[in-house]
Design a protein around this motif. Structure first.
Motif, PDB file in Angstrom:
ATOM      1  N   GLN A 156     -12.588 -23.166  -2.028  1.00 52.51           N
ATOM      2  CA  GLN A 156     -11.873 -22.123  -1.295  1.00 52.51           C
ATOM      3  C   GLN A 156     -12.411 -20.737  -1.641  1.00 52.51           C
ATOM      4  O   GLN A 156     -12.488 -19.849  -0.786  1.00 52.51           O
ATOM      5  N   ARG A 157     -12.801 -20.538  -2.895  1.00 52.75           N
ATOM      6  CA  ARG A 157     -13.389 -19.245  -3.259  1.00 52.75           C
ATOM      7  C   ARG A 157     -14.720 -19.043  -2.550  1.00 52.75           C
ATOM      8  O   ARG A 157     -14.996 -17.965  -2.012  1.00 52.75           O
ATOM      9  N   ALA A 158     -15.549 -20.076  -2.541  1.00 53.90           N
ATOM     10  CA  ALA A 158     -16.841 -19.979  -1.858  1.00 53.90           C
ATOM     11  C   ALA A 158     -16.637 -19.733  -0.362  1.00 53.90           C
ATOM     12  O   ALA A 158     -17.381 -18.950   0.263  1.00 53.90           O
ATOM     13  N   LYS A 159     -15.655 -20.387   0.207  1.00 52.64           N
ATOM     14  CA  LYS A 159     -15.344 -20.200   1.625  1.00 52.64           C
ATOM     15  C   LYS A 159     -14.946 -18.748   1.897  1.00 52.64           C
ATOM     16  O   LYS A 159     -15.404 -18.140   2.881  1.00 52.64           O
ATOM     17  N   ALA A 160     -14.115 -18.166   1.034  1.00 56.67           N
ATOM     18  CA  ALA A 160     -13.681 -16.780   1.213  1.00 56.67           C
ATOM     19  C   ALA A 160     -14.845 -15.813   1.045  1.00 56.67           C
ATOM     20  O   ALA A 160     -14.981 -14.847   1.810  1.00 56.67           O
ATOM     21  N   GLN A 161     -15.692 -16.059   0.053  1.00 58.73           N
ATOM     22  CA  GLN A 161     -16.845 -15.185  -0.162  1.00 58.73           C
ATOM     23  C   GLN A 161     -17.776 -15.201   1.042  1.00 58.73           C
ATOM     24  O   GLN A 161     -18.259 -14.151   1.487  1.00 58.73           O
ATOM     25  N   ALA A 162     -18.007 -16.386   1.586  1.00 60.70           N
ATOM     26  CA  ALA A 162     -18.901 -16.502   2.737  1.00 60.70           C
ATOM     27  C   ALA A 162     -18.295 -15.851   3.979  1.00 60.70           C
ATOM     28  O   ALA A 162     -18.999 -15.197   4.761  1.00 60.70           O
ATOM     29  N   ALA A 163     -16.982 -16.007   4.182  1.00 57.26           N
ATOM     30  CA  ALA A 163     -16.339 -15.489   5.394  1.00 57.26           C
ATOM     31  C   ALA A 163     -16.142 -13.981   5.350  1.00 57.26           C
ATOM     32  O   ALA A 163     -16.239 -13.298   6.380  1.00 57.26           O
ATOM     33  N   TYR A 173     -14.789  -9.244   0.477  1.00 59.15           N
ATOM     34  CA  TYR A 173     -14.196 -10.163  -0.499  1.00 59.15           C
ATOM     35  C   TYR A 173     -13.911  -9.420  -1.791  1.00 59.15           C
ATOM     36  O   TYR A 173     -14.736  -8.651  -2.296  1.00 59.15           O
ATOM     37  N   ASP A 174     -12.729  -9.652  -2.338  1.00 64.39           N
ATOM     38  CA  ASP A 174     -12.332  -9.085  -3.625  1.00 64.39           C
ATOM     39  C   ASP A 174     -11.653 -10.184  -4.430  1.00 64.39           C
ATOM     40  O   ASP A 174     -10.696 -10.803  -3.951  1.00 64.39           O
ATOM     41  N   ILE A 175     -12.145 -10.440  -5.637  1.00 65.49           N
ATOM     42  CA  ILE A 175     -11.635 -11.572  -6.396  1.00 65.49           C
ATOM     43  C   ILE A 175     -10.167 -11.409  -6.752  1.00 65.49           C
ATOM     44  O   ILE A 175      -9.399 -12.382  -6.785  1.00 65.49           O
ATOM     45  N   LYS A 176      -9.712 -10.170  -6.985  1.00 70.87           N
ATOM     46  CA  LYS A 176      -8.294  -9.962  -7.282  1.00 70.87           C
ATOM     47  C   LYS A 176      -7.434 -10.373  -6.087  1.00 70.87           C
ATOM     48  O   LYS A 176      -6.382 -10.996  -6.255  1.00 70.87           O
TER      49      LYS A 176
END
Length: 603
Positions: free
Chosen positions: A557-564, A569-572
């Motif tokens: 899910q993190r990789a999906k968010a980073q790509a989208a 994208y902000d990790i917080k």
């Protein structure tokens, strides 16, 4: 309470809302009212949970004198109540709910359906998840209640001490009720493996001591005296233990010894009545995925290969180039400086070291999270009387009001199983930013109904804790500790191995010895450590798979968010989206993150 003018103003304001919004608000309100009723009913069923959360006060103060009823009749009642709860929930129109309420609805629905699926079986109990066995080294009131009374039951005033004594009497009753269930299940052919019964008997025998020596009595004696209540409560507790608890414990031991004469050595549950069906229900309940045992077994093998390759490079950088991966990891155990002495003093130093790791990571957490839980957390040693059968490490949440800290327990039966370089990762997993952070944020989240705060899912929580180990590495906790990074990746490898071993035991028919050897060959586990882990999986089928499956979903899910989202994208914000919804099934988490990505892109 609203006065008349406030009521009229609020009514007028609601009349201006679109009909759809008013309908959603009404549906949300009905859902929250149902949740409140379900949660209160759960507290009445589970007095220990009320105490754990610090909710055994006010109208629920009577719960402080009680223990959960685990009789055959109560089990049947709980089954009927689950079906009734499901019927009430399904009567609410999900489509009329607001976005947050839909997440709550889906989460509680999943929880109730998973519970109902396990309750269909006319046997079993619970430990870290559904268990086919009422009594084992990790299930049963004989081992859970003494630790609960010692660490969870607060004694501040006289009525608290009286309630403690009532619970001692209640323990004697619960032991006999569970003994009845043990006999019932054995009549259905549900008998734990011989080695599990041996462990269970060893723990029972360690508790079969004079009352004045029991932790049940020494705990209240110490704490009642500190509260200015004198010595009488300690003496009364010892008397109750001798007169009621110890005879009930001995009756249970006799039943377990009788059962031992007909026990088999089969480690998995595949040979039991409805064993494969129970395993499927337990897998779905704990992992909150629909993956088959074969899919999970393959995932574990594939990820073990990938993680092993990363460890290989790190070992080579340390000059360790000869031998298998496990042989080289085992070579790290050759340095005596890597171990704390296997004495009470050495174990105290190990716990202090773990607490130091928590202190070291705390200042770095604001770089990853928008919110931090308001609770205190600390590491403790597993009590010696239960360490033979206890898990290697585990976590217990704080009281809701912060009156008791969140606790991380490390099993230090033998410090030779815990080289210093393996302790940071387990501390980050069980403590910060792992279970205690995730659980603390859920407990302190004012947007969640209590039924959501008090419940959890192993796939979500254990997946998060494994992802938290990864976060610790990413923010530099191993920057000057290359062996610590190897220790972290070794635990990742270990969790991949869990998927292989759990499905091997319960789906492929592996023996206890075969499973232990797999861990030894995979990543050089000490045989004693590996044995305790395998024995844990034998009585908690499926739960061991939740770690790596959950971690896989979190990282996907993190990789999906980073790509989208790219530069947006902000990790917080990612962490807030995944943690702000509270503990949810992994299937629900995927939807939550997808919705957050969509909103972020549209903003």
């Amino acid at each position: 309470m609203l006065d008349r003018r406030e009521f009229l103003l609020s009514s007028a304001a609601s009349a201006l809302l679109p009909a759809a919004a008013r309908a959603a608000g009404d549906a949300d309100g009905r859902l929250n009212s149902l949740f409140d009723a379900l949660f209160q009913a759960e507290l009445r069923r589970n007095p220990e949970m009320a105490t754990q959360l610090g909710l055994d006060k006010g109208a629920n103060y009577d719960l402080k004198s009680r223990l959960r009823d685990e009789s055959l009749g109560a089990v049947a009642t709980h089954k009927a109540e689950t079906l009734a709860d499901l019927k009430q929930l399904k009567a609410i129109d999900r489509g009329a709910l607001g976005p947050a309420a839909r997440v709550n609805y889906d989460t509680v629905l999943y929880q109730l359906e998973a519970r109902a699926a396990v309750q269909r079986f006319d046997f079993g109990g619970s430990s870290y998840g559904p268990s086919p066995y009422v009594i084992s080294q990790q299930s049963g009131a004989y081992q859970s209640v003494p630790e609960f009374l010692d660490t969870k039951h607060a004694i501040v005033q006289q009525s608290d001490a009286e309630a403690y004594l009532n619970r001692i009497s209640g323990l004697a009753l619960e032991l006999d009720k569970e003994t009845d269930r043990l006999r019932h299940d054995s009549g259905e052919g549900i008998v734990p493996p011989d080695f599990i019964l041996d462990l269970t008997l060893a723990q029972m025998q360690a508790l079969d001591i004079p009352g004045e020596q029991s932790v049940i009595a020494t705990s209240i004696a110490r704490r009642a005296k500190a509260a200015g209540l004198g010595d009488a409560y300690g003496h009364n507790a010892a008397r109750l233990f001798d007169q009621r608890v110890r005879p009930a414990l001995q009756r249970q031991m006799t039943a377990v010894k009788t059962l031992r004469t007909k026990a088999r050595h089969d480690a998995g549950i595949g040979h039991l009545k409805q064993g494969p069906e129970f395993y499927a229900a337990a897998l779905k309940s704990t992992t909150t995925t629909s993956l088959s045992p074969d899919d999970i077994h393959k995932l574990g093998l594939d990820q073990a290969t990938e993680i092993g390759a990363r460890i290989d490079e790190l070992l080579k950088a340390q000059g360790l180039t000869q031998g298998t991966l496990a042989q080289r990891i085992k070579g790290l155990y050759a340095d005596p400086a890597s171990f704390f002495p296997n004495t009470d003093e050495g174990k105290a130093l190990a716990i202090a070291y773990c607490n130091g790791r928590l202190d070291a990571i705390r200042p770095k957490l604001p770089t990853l999270f928008k919110r931090l839980p308001p609770y205190k957390f600390e590491v403790r040693r597993v009590p010696p009387q239960t360490e033979a059968g206890a898990a290697s490490a585990f976590s217990q949440g704080p009281a809701l009001d912060g009156s008791r800290p969140g606790l991380v327990y490390i099993n230090l039966r033998d410090t030779a199983e815990w080289p210093k370089w393996s302790l940071p990762s387990v501390t980050f997993h069980e403590g910060l930013p792992g279970h205690q952070l995730e659980g603390g944020l859920a407990l302190s989240n004012t947007d969640l109904p209590m039924i959501r705060k008090a419940s959890g899912f192993s796939g979500y929580a254990e997946g998060w804790a494994l992802y938290a180990e990864q976060l610790a590495d990413e923010i530099g906790m191993y920057a000057d500790d290359p062996l610590g990074r190897i220790g972290y990746l070794r635990f990742q490898l270990f969790r991949a191995g869990r998927c292989v071993v759990d499905t091997g035991l319960h789906h492929l028919g592996w023996s206890r010895e075969q499973a232990i050897q797999y861990f030894v060959d995979l990543e050089a586990d000490a045989p004693g450590f590996a044995a305790r882990e395998v024995e844990r999986y034998c009585v908690n089928p499926g739960q061991a798979c939740s770690y790596k499956l959950g971690h896989t979903v979190w990282t996907q899910q993190r990789a999906k968010a980073q790509a989208a989202l790219g530069p947006r994208y902000d990790i917080k914000n990612f962490h807030e989206a995944g943690l702000g919804c509270g503990r949810v099934p992994l299937e629900v988490l995927e939807g939550v993150i997808g919705d957050w990505i969509g909103r972020t892109k549209a903003a």
